[in-house]
Motif scaffolding. Structure first.
Motif, PDB file in Angstrom:
ATOM      1  N   LYS A 144       0.867  -1.178   0.000  1.00 41.66           N
ATOM      2  CA  LYS A 144       0.000   0.000   0.000  1.00 41.66           C
ATOM      3  C   LYS A 144       0.907   1.232   0.000  1.00 41.66           C
ATOM      4  O   LYS A 144       2.016   1.169   0.529  1.00 41.66           O
ATOM      5  CB  LYS A 144      -0.920   0.007   1.224  1.00 41.66           C
ATOM      6  N   VAL A 145       0.435   2.301  -0.595  1.00 44.18           N
ATOM      7  CA  VAL A 145       1.263   3.513  -0.696  1.00 44.18           C
ATOM      8  C   VAL A 145       0.431   4.725  -0.261  1.00 44.18           C
ATOM      9  O   VAL A 145      -0.656   4.954  -0.794  1.00 44.18           O
ATOM     10  CB  VAL A 145       1.779   3.716  -2.135  1.00 44.18           C
ATOM     11  N   VAL A 146       0.958   5.452   0.715  1.00 37.38           N
ATOM     12  CA  VAL A 146       0.236   6.587   1.295  1.00 37.38           C
ATOM     13  C   VAL A 146       1.091   7.851   1.167  1.00 37.38           C
ATOM     14  O   VAL A 146       2.301   7.800   1.380  1.00 37.38           O
ATOM     15  CB  VAL A 146      -0.082   6.314   2.791  1.00 37.38           C
ATOM     16  N   MET A 147       0.484   8.974   0.788  1.00 34.54           N
ATOM     17  CA  MET A 147       1.232  10.236   0.638  1.00 34.54           C
ATOM     18  C   MET A 147       0.407  11.420   1.144  1.00 34.54           C
ATOM     19  O   MET A 147      -0.281  12.078   0.378  1.00 34.54           O
ATOM     20  CB  MET A 147       1.617  10.444  -0.828  1.00 34.54           C
ATOM     21  N   PRO A 148       0.502  11.719   2.443  1.00 30.48           N
ATOM     22  CA  PRO A 148      -0.316  12.790   3.010  1.00 30.48           C
ATOM     23  C   PRO A 148       0.218  14.179   2.664  1.00 30.48           C
ATOM     24  O   PRO A 148       1.425  14.380   2.570  1.00 30.48           O
ATOM     25  CB  PRO A 148      -0.217  12.547   4.514  1.00 30.48           C
ATOM     26  N   ALA A 149      -0.697  15.138   2.539  1.00 32.69           N
ATOM     27  CA  ALA A 149      -0.323  16.514   2.195  1.00 32.69           C
ATOM     28  C   ALA A 149      -0.369  17.442   3.400  1.00 32.69           C
ATOM     29  O   ALA A 149       0.278  18.478   3.401  1.00 32.69           O
ATOM     30  CB  ALA A 149      -1.260  17.048   1.107  1.00 32.69           C
ATOM     31  N   THR A 150      -1.143  17.081   4.424  1.00 38.77           N
ATOM     32  CA  THR A 150      -1.350  18.006   5.551  1.00 38.77           C
ATOM     33  C   THR A 150      -1.020  17.319   6.882  1.00 38.77           C
ATOM     34  O   THR A 150      -1.015  16.087   6.964  1.00 38.77           O
ATOM     35  CB  THR A 150      -2.830  18.442   5.629  1.00 38.77           C
TER      36      THR A 150
END
Lengths: 325, 328
Positions: A144-150
């Motif tokens: 799984k790949v997660v990329m948060p902005a905030t």
């Protein structure tokens, strides 16, 4: 609501999960005594001790493998890469071991492990320290790949990633670590695989994640001034991708722009464009547009780096093409 | 020497030998496909080492792992079914020859990237230490692994963090088809242990009892002192690297020399010398083992193939399973 920095939000997520579950531990270069190369793990050694905050030699393949091995028998490691660029030294461990052990064992192995650290470029770090690794990992079933902005998303998603039963590649950003935003005091999580409609709109859909969300924010006031009502979506998790959210938006706006920091060839945006033309072809009023980095390893010189990256100008140009202006 | 134990070791080795011979035959008959790396000739290492371990000690092995799997599980049915790609295989037909798993019996896999499993073994041992459990991890690999970065990083961390793991190098003199002198600048792989540092032993891998004693010492060192060991067992592969390798790089004389050291024949001689069994008794055991392998082949042949509806199973654990696919 209180405001804290992105790095503090990540630290809160890890500390809360480590306090909650004895099986969770943190391992990586400089995570302990040095307090984190980017100070994400500041104070954690003091809070949890050497058993659970483990400084490693510069041996990414080795410690990523140790993390995977320990997860094979029930621990829940958080493996910090100083940057995702160095995860490439451990690529075999992530791709051949973490992603495949469950299938190869016929479902006997469950692998709850998080690999995290900053990805993408920062400021003139040169070719080997300025690349987006998310396409490598998104390509691979089992991850799984997660990329948060905030900060809010960083905390809520990292807590979910740590509780997830699968290997999660959690990609942060050097330039976002100091970015402050609202984060609730009370406990919360944000589920993986759920996009957020950051700004509702009707004229076009802009999909962007991580740093590129912040680039898109710079464009919005001018678009508003011109009377263009853009819907902005942050997928937040790139795999599993919230396809429904993107398709629902495109069916409403009929135009799609994807803004990503990675290279164009085989990028995540290419997959999103495919999904949209396959599932919402009749709704599209214009070809799907992408703004990506240029197809070149990142040069050092400031002007060349600027020219290589997505920019406000490139986003405007793409919006104009989409609207036939 | 305990008679029961000696005969058990002999029988375990025989089981592996016959299993591999029959697997070879099934391959030539087209019943098995893919890669097939036979363990024939090296049985003394797996059986000697695993006989010294407790059933709760973990095993992490390579793609040449049929022997280690059988030494731990004595279950040729689930192994043969896996080779046949059946749902009843030890990895439900998802793994094949190179990826046998049995977590209930702490067999943590066959792994097929040379060296990639060495840090995994250190990680399993890390977990034992983290939870203050008394289990030790046995990690098997070949001489070719001794040149891989992952091998060095695994040993480095095991030594640094004092992890309860026994690294067992099965030095069969060839890294695939390349002889040792072309791949290693040292005579003994065990000298690799010096720099970390960690205890080391170089032993005769064709003597299951010597392996058992050496690995027994290493297990005690791991369990009681929390220290890793590198054991190098010198042995020989009677077959090529894999089934498609006729091993033309070796002379007939060399093969004949090593066949005189056949770990099974030499153990039989010892059993006779010690008067623990006679030829008729070992012959009876042989027939019993052959029947067991024949039953394994029948079991595999009669087992159902994996249901194609389950193609997407075992990719993701938990509720995300269906939603994590790569799109339509």
């Amino acid at each position: 609501m209180r405001q804290i920095a992105y790095r503090e939000a990540l630290r809160e997520a890890m500390s809360e999960e480590m306090a909650r579950d004895e099986r969770v531990y943190l391992m990586g270069e400089e995570v302990g005594a040095y307090q984190g190369a980017y100070k994400v793990t500041q104070g954690m050694l003091e809070q949890f001790g050497e058993k659970r905050v483990v400084d490693t030699p510069i041996a990414e393949c080795g410690f990523a493998g140790v993390g995977i091995g320990s997860a094979m028998v029930g621990l829940r490691p958080i493996i910090e890469f100083m940057t995702l660029n160095f995860s490439l030294v451990a690529f075999d461990q992530l791709i051949n071991n973490a992603a495949k052990l469950r299938l190869m064992s016929g479902g006997q192995i469950t692998l709850p492990i998080v690999f995290r650290g900053p990805g993408g470029g920062a400021h003139q770090l040169g070719a080997q320290h300025s690349q987006c690794t998310e396409p490598f990992y998104c390509y691979t079933p089992g991850l799984k790949v997660v990329m948060p902005a905030t900060p809010r998303d960083a905390k809520g998603l990292l807590k979910s990633a740590i509780r997830d039963e699968n290997p999660v590649v959690f990609i942060e950003s050097e330039v976002l670590y100091g970015f402050k935003g609202e984060v609730p005091e009370e406990e919360y999580t944000i589920p993986l695989g759920v996009a957020e409609v950051v700004r509702p709109g009707k004229d076009l859909t802009i999909v962007a994640w991580s740093k590129m969300q912040h680039l898109v924010k710079l464009v919005l006031p001018e678009l508003e001034k011109q009377g263009i009502d853009a819907e902005v979506i942050d997928p937040r998790t790139l795999r599993p991708l919230d396809e429904d959210a993107i398709l629902a938006s495109v069916r409403k706006t009929s135009r799609l722009l994807i803004v990503e920091e990675g290279w164009p060839y085989g990028g995540v945006g290419a997959q999103i464009a495919y999904l949209v033309q396959r599932n919402a072809f009749d709704y599209l009023d214009a070809p799907v547009e992408r703004v990506t980095s240029e197809d070149v390893p990142m040069p050092y010189a400031a002007n060349l780096e600027k020219a290589a990256l997505p920019s406000v100008e490139k986003v405007f140009a793409a919006v104009n093409r989409l609207l036939g202006r | 020497m305990d008679r029961g134990l000696l005969l058990e070791i002999y029988r375990d080795m025989l089981l592996i030998r016959r299993f591999e011979e029959v697997a070879h035959r099934c391959y030539t008959e087209g019943l098995i496909s893919g890669f097939l790396h036979l363990y024939t000739g090296q049985e003394g290492v797996a059986v000697g080492a695993i006989s010294a371990a407790r059933p709760t000690d973990y095993i992490v092995a390579t793609y040449r792992e049929h022997g280690h799997y059988l030494a731990r599980t004595r279950d040729p049915k689930s192994a043969m079914a896996e080779l046949f790609g059946r749902a009843s295989g030890c990895s439900k037909g998802r793994g094949g020859s190179m990826h046998f798993f049995d977590l209930a019996r702490r067999f943590m896999g066959g792994h097929a990237i040379v060296g990639g499993h060495v840090p995994l073994a250190a990680g399993v041992a890390f977990a034992s230490k983290y939870r203050a459990e008394p289990d030790v991890t046995l990690c098997f690999f070949g001489d070719g692994t001794a040149n891989m970065g992952a091998f060095h990083e695994g040993l480095c961390l095991a030594s640094l963090w004092k992890l309860p793991v026994v690294f067992i190098c099965e030095n069969n003199l060839y890294a695939m088809g390349t002889p040792l002198y072309k791949t290693l600048a040292v005579e003994d792989v065990s000298t690799r242990a010096l720099g970390y540092p960690m205890a080391r032993e170089t032993i005769n891998g064709d003597d299951a009892l010597e392996v058992r004693e050496s690995v027994g010492r290493a297990l005690r060192r791991a369990r009681e002192e929390g220290l890793p060991t590198l054991v190098e067992a010198k042995t020989y592969r009677f077959r090529g690297h894999s089934i498609s390798d006729p091993a033309k790089y070796r002379s007939k004389e060399e093969l004949e020399f090593w066949k005189k050291r056949d770990p099974i024949l030499t153990l039989a001689e010892r059993i006779y010398t010690l008067g623990m069994a006679d030829e008729a008794q070992l012959k009876e055991m042989e027939l019993e083992v052959r029947r067991e392998i024949d039953e394994a082949v029948e079991f595999a042949r009669n087992s159902p193939l994996p249901d194609e509806k389950t193609l997407h199973d075992y990719v993701y654990a938990g509720s995300g399973e269906e939603t994590a696919g790569g799109g339509t």
